[in-house]
Design an enzyme around this catalytic site. Sequence first.
Site, PDB file in Angstrom:
ATOM      1  CG  ASP A 116      24.095  38.814 -12.129  1.00  0.00           C
ATOM      2  OD1 ASP A 116      25.142  39.688 -11.987  1.00  0.00           O
ATOM      3  OD2 ASP A 116      23.385  38.536 -13.014  1.00  0.00           O
ATOM      4  CG  ASP A 161      26.559  44.226 -15.627  1.00  0.00           C
ATOM      5  OD1 ASP A 161      27.320  44.449 -16.764  1.00  0.00           O
ATOM      6  OD2 ASP A 161      25.419  44.194 -15.848  1.00  0.00           O
TER       7      ASP A 161
HETATM    8  N1  GLY Z   1      23.564  43.670 -14.335  1.00  0.00           N
HETATM    9  C1  GLY Z   1      22.493  43.752 -15.437  1.00  0.00           C
HETATM   10  C2  GLY Z   1      22.194  45.259 -15.278  1.00  0.00           C
HETATM   11  O1  GLY Z   1      22.914  46.250 -14.800  1.00  0.00           O
HETATM   12  O2  GLY Z   1      21.287  45.667 -15.900  1.00  0.00           O
END
Ligand code: GLY
Length: 426
Positions: free
Chosen positions: A145, A203
Amino acid sequence: MKLKQLFIATGITILSVSACKPASKTEDYNWIKTGIDRAHHQLMLTAQEIDGTGKLPRSIWAGYDVNMLEQQLERPVITDSLRALPAADKIGTRRLCDIYDWTSGFFPGSLWYVYEMTGDEKVKDEAIKYTEILNPIREYTGTHDLGFMINCSYGNALRLSPADTIPAVIVQTAGNLCSRFDERVGCIRSWDFGYWNYPVIIDNMMNLDLLFSASKLSGDPYYREIAIKHADKTMPNHFREDYTCWHVISYNNDGTVEMKETYQGKAHDSSWARGQAWAVYGYTAAYRETQDKKYLDFAQNIADMIMTRVKTEDAVPYWDYDAPVVENTPRDASAAAVTACGLLEMSTLVEEGGKYFDYAEKILKSLSSDAYLAAADQSQGYVLMHSTGSLAHGSEVDVPLNYADYYYLEGLQRYMNIKGIEYKDL
Ligand code: GLY
């Protein structure tokens, strides 16, 4: 309508004024002004209230009703897997996070957008302050992330208040993100927890902008090549024939698929709303950065799927497209906001962009209404209500989320750029 785009070093696109959707003097843009002014008020309130904590606002502590979760999941909830219910006196209070949380870049990023739209120097001061506390992330390798964390904060800082020190942060962080890439698998590893051999979540498409930025800033194509490999491997493996996607694909070490699962959705084969939103945004951005038409065609198919599958009147989806619809089925305003951003960018890239623009406009108008926009001084200083973090874990169900706020503001900014609207004229 094909529009000339202004590309910037950070990968956060500024869309230029639209030829086909010009601002009209008779159109009522009060909803935009209301949204920006409310965001300004709420975010500045939050900035003051959390000053000195070294933390960032993430959401609001909420409880959950196991019966409701079971009804939504259509399976027994394994209560052991639920995160502990917060203490009663915590419920309703602001949930802060530290800088290593995946959402840490969104609050500074939201401040940057409000600064960009209003020109208020006091907001800029706060944006700089909350961006700078993320500096240690440049040394961090523990998550995929890093793109969210650094591109939304430092990326916007570079765009709006360039400083010589910022490119090094972006390039160093991109290097750490690339350290999670395995050539045999062909993807960046998302998580270091869980039972999967090599989990990659949809994601992760959102983290690729950081890599494209790093190549532009450094002149080294390495980061960009990794981003392209990741996008190329994700396309055939993460998606079903109808262009919905799985949340988690785990790979074997030789790059074959180990499992196709969900972590935050209703079921392995369901369509988790935010996952679909990450997908359409991610592949539209991949086209912007590469001009490879296969990404745009793919993103357009995802967009068409979203516009068909979301049945709510206000275009704000339920938390999972396959969730049973009952009176209290939670919405996910964050998925709506991310979708709006993706569709607005797409509307500038394809010939028949009007339908994507109109759908995004509908979302933004819904989010700017009293049904979703938090009242001043309420909702712990967040901008939007009614998002869902991870219903499957009883976590952050029907609460504000910092990333809903960020993408709502990005959506307003993209909308205004396309329409040629400036805040001072509202
Ligand atoms: N990237 C984690 C979510 O979208 O909850």
